[in-house]
Enzyme design. Sequence first.
Site, PDB file in Angstrom:
ATOM      1  N   TYR A 248      29.984  -2.017  -9.773  1.00 14.40           N
ATOM      2  CA  TYR A 248      30.309  -0.589  -9.642  1.00 14.40           C
ATOM      3  C   TYR A 248      29.830   0.244 -10.821  1.00 14.40           C
ATOM      4  O   TYR A 248      30.307   1.365 -11.000  1.00 14.40           O
ATOM      5  CB  TYR A 248      31.827  -0.369  -9.617  1.00 14.40           C
ATOM      6  CG  TYR A 248      32.663  -1.183  -8.688  1.00 14.40           C
ATOM      7  CD1 TYR A 248      32.432  -1.188  -7.310  1.00 14.40           C
ATOM      8  CD2 TYR A 248      33.751  -1.906  -9.172  1.00 14.40           C
ATOM      9  CE1 TYR A 248      33.264  -1.895  -6.467  1.00 14.40           C
ATOM     10  CE2 TYR A 248      34.591  -2.616  -8.332  1.00 14.40           C
ATOM     11  CZ  TYR A 248      34.334  -2.615  -6.975  1.00 14.40           C
ATOM     12  OH  TYR A 248      35.164  -3.301  -6.145  1.00 14.40           O
TER      13      TYR A 248
ATOM     14  N   GLU B  75      51.820   1.988  -3.970  1.00 14.97           N
ATOM     15  CA  GLU B  75      51.268   0.644  -4.159  1.00 14.97           C
ATOM     16  C   GLU B  75      50.284   0.603  -5.333  1.00 14.97           C
ATOM     17  O   GLU B  75      49.092   0.410  -5.135  1.00 14.97           O
ATOM     18  CB  GLU B  75      50.518   0.209  -2.898  1.00 14.97           C
ATOM     19  CG  GLU B  75      51.355   0.223  -1.648  1.00 14.97           C
ATOM     20  CD  GLU B  75      50.545  -0.083  -0.395  1.00 14.97           C
ATOM     21  OE1 GLU B  75      51.088  -0.751   0.487  1.00 14.97           O
ATOM     22  OE2 GLU B  75      49.379   0.347  -0.313  1.00 14.97           O
TER      23      GLU B  75
ATOM     24  N   GLY C 268      48.088  -0.791  -8.256  1.00 13.49           N
ATOM     25  CA  GLY C 268      47.541  -2.080  -8.700  1.00 13.49           C
ATOM     26  C   GLY C 268      46.958  -1.910 -10.092  1.00 13.49           C
ATOM     27  O   GLY C 268      47.561  -2.275 -11.099  1.00 13.49           O
ATOM     28  N   ARG C 269      45.793  -1.260 -10.122  1.00 13.46           N
ATOM     29  CA  ARG C 269      45.096  -1.049 -11.386  1.00 13.46           C
ATOM     30  C   ARG C 269      45.999  -0.426 -12.468  1.00 13.46           C
ATOM     31  O   ARG C 269      45.976  -0.852 -13.623  1.00 13.46           O
ATOM     32  CB  ARG C 269      43.898  -0.119 -11.144  1.00 13.46           C
ATOM     33  CG  ARG C 269      43.011   0.110 -12.342  1.00 13.46           C
ATOM     34  CD  ARG C 269      42.026   1.258 -12.079  1.00 13.46           C
ATOM     35  NE  ARG C 269      41.423   1.181 -10.761  1.00 13.46           N
ATOM     36  CZ  ARG C 269      40.373   0.440 -10.450  1.00 13.46           C
ATOM     37  NH1 ARG C 269      39.753  -0.240 -11.391  1.00 13.46           N
ATOM     38  NH2 ARG C 269      39.914   0.408  -9.215  1.00 13.46           N
TER      39      ARG C 269
ATOM     40  N   TYR D 207      41.221  -6.289 -11.459  1.00 14.97           N
ATOM     41  CA  TYR D 207      39.996  -6.622 -10.708  1.00 14.97           C
ATOM     42  C   TYR D 207      38.950  -7.321 -11.583  1.00 14.97           C
ATOM     43  O   TYR D 207      37.752  -7.179 -11.353  1.00 14.97           O
ATOM     44  CB  TYR D 207      39.410  -5.354 -10.049  1.00 14.97           C
ATOM     45  CG  TYR D 207      40.414  -4.662  -9.165  1.00 14.97           C
ATOM     46  CD1 TYR D 207      40.792  -5.214  -7.948  1.00 14.97           C
ATOM     47  CD2 TYR D 207      41.029  -3.479  -9.569  1.00 14.97           C
ATOM     48  CE1 TYR D 207      41.744  -4.606  -7.153  1.00 14.97           C
ATOM     49  CE2 TYR D 207      41.979  -2.854  -8.772  1.00 14.97           C
ATOM     50  CZ  TYR D 207      42.328  -3.421  -7.564  1.00 14.97           C
ATOM     51  OH  TYR D 207      43.276  -2.817  -6.782  1.00 14.97           O
TER      52      TYR D 207
ATOM     53  N   CYS E  63      22.444 -15.742 -14.854  1.00 12.75           N
ATOM     54  CA  CYS E  63      21.024 -15.539 -14.572  1.00 12.75           C
ATOM     55  C   CYS E  63      20.802 -14.392 -13.599  1.00 12.75           C
ATOM     56  O   CYS E  63      20.456 -14.593 -12.428  1.00 12.75           O
ATOM     57  CB  CYS E  63      20.409 -16.823 -14.041  1.00 12.75           C
ATOM     58  SG  CYS E  63      19.991 -17.888 -15.392  1.00 12.75           S
ATOM     59  N   GLU E  64      21.068 -13.192 -14.083  1.00 10.99           N
ATOM     60  CA  GLU E  64      20.834 -11.944 -13.346  1.00 10.99           C
ATOM     61  C   GLU E  64      20.575 -10.897 -14.414  1.00 10.99           C
ATOM     62  O   GLU E  64      21.378 -10.776 -15.350  1.00 10.99           O
ATOM     63  CB  GLU E  64      22.101 -11.489 -12.604  1.00 10.99           C
ATOM     64  CG  GLU E  64      22.558 -12.349 -11.463  1.00 10.99           C
ATOM     65  CD  GLU E  64      21.802 -12.105 -10.179  1.00 10.99           C
ATOM     66  OE1 GLU E  64      21.240 -11.012 -10.009  1.00 10.99           O
ATOM     67  OE2 GLU E  64      21.769 -13.039  -9.359  1.00 10.99           O
TER      68      GLU E  64
END
Length: 437
Positions: free
Chosen positions: A335, A291, A293-294, A391, A362-363
Amino acid sequence: MSTQIGTADVNQAGHLLVGGVDAVKLATEYQTPLIAYDVSKIRQQIHHFKAIFDSAQVKYQISYASKAFATIAMYQLINQEQIHCDVVSGGELYTAVKAGFPIDKVSFHGNNKSREELQFALEHQIGCIIIDNFHEIELLRELTEKSQQSVDVMLRVTPGVSAHTHEYDMTGQEDSKFGFDIKSGQADQAIQQIIATPYLNPVGIHCHIGSQIFAIEGFILAAQKMMQLVLDWKNKFNFETPIVNLGGGFGIRYTDDEQPLQPEVFIQAIIDEIKKIATKNNLKLPEIWIEPGRSIVGAAGVSLYTVGSHKSIPGVRNYLAVDGGMGDNIRPALYQAKYESVVANKMNEPTAQTVSIAGKYCESGDMLAWDQKLPATQAGDIVAMLDTGAYGYSMASNYNRNPRPAVVFCENGKSQLVVKREQWQDMTALDLPLIES
Ligand SMILES: *Cc1c(COP(=O)(O)O)cnc(C)c1O
């Protein structure tokens, strides 16, 4: 004519190319932030995976883990390439249905699938439900008895192996929210319940040991544990599992520090191990499912941003702010994911600065990339973050009420819009005014 700089293609104007399309033109035509996919890279990865299994002459299935990037056009592309896909929610399944994807090629994952989601899946004759827990067995028993409908199911188990990039460990994974634990006997109990449930047709066992994995050992151990389970169940319950699904997690290169093994190395090792154990124990060779994905979409995507403000703190750091950020790619903030970036309109210019690329949210943690070596930049330049296809958009949010970007597919020098850019009016589309009392 184009040349290659690193992994990037460049045209005569010194502009980055995505699928043969000038990235600066893409930014002008579709505005930024923009996520552009080189579709041929997605196709090539799929062909690559298929070729390995084909040459090993084993029965297999490649199931694209669509949570990495799921839109109508993406499901249609996956269907053109005739592979299966996984979904993890009713919303992903709905998108696959809308795309006309053959739902008998869809596997449904999730540790807390709702009754509505399961019902929707059954109504659309889902290919396979990957059962995660006892509550789900009970829900499926009720639903299938009511509709008198059989469904193929796999059991997700935790083989006690977890893999993280260059390491794996053999104990940690038991402590996971996903799947039936093998060691404590939960998996045995689950398969017995499923065998005893008339409309549930067990076809396989599944595990997924991690993501962005670079070490082969974890996959080999997982294959061993899964084959041991096949053997145990044959002996204990006279049930020989037809499919062994080893999940995804194949690592990709984001920066020069990372040298992942090619998928063929992983897959060949998995195939060899399963064959060896099957022969030794007189088991039928199971169908092998993976499976990815990435590894299918990651390297195919590029995020394009327009440079705005610039802040230099002498002796400390240079910040370059762009018109996107954690709303379209939360991986660096979430991450500490690392990416490489280039200036799409200055691909042939020499490096002149080390800058960190800040988002517009605003972070303080809203950074896209640290310490990038780029040519001199000014407002209006187009920065391209490479390998953002997995992602990124699928985790996008409307934080700060910033609209989510548009997505384009590029192939053979042509581009097409596959997700429209959100507008400010979309930001209030679900809002309701206060009722005055
Ligand atoms: C996320 C996920 C995948 C895909 O993982 P990648 O790291 O993107 O290859 C595969 N299977 C399951 C069950 C997953 O949850």
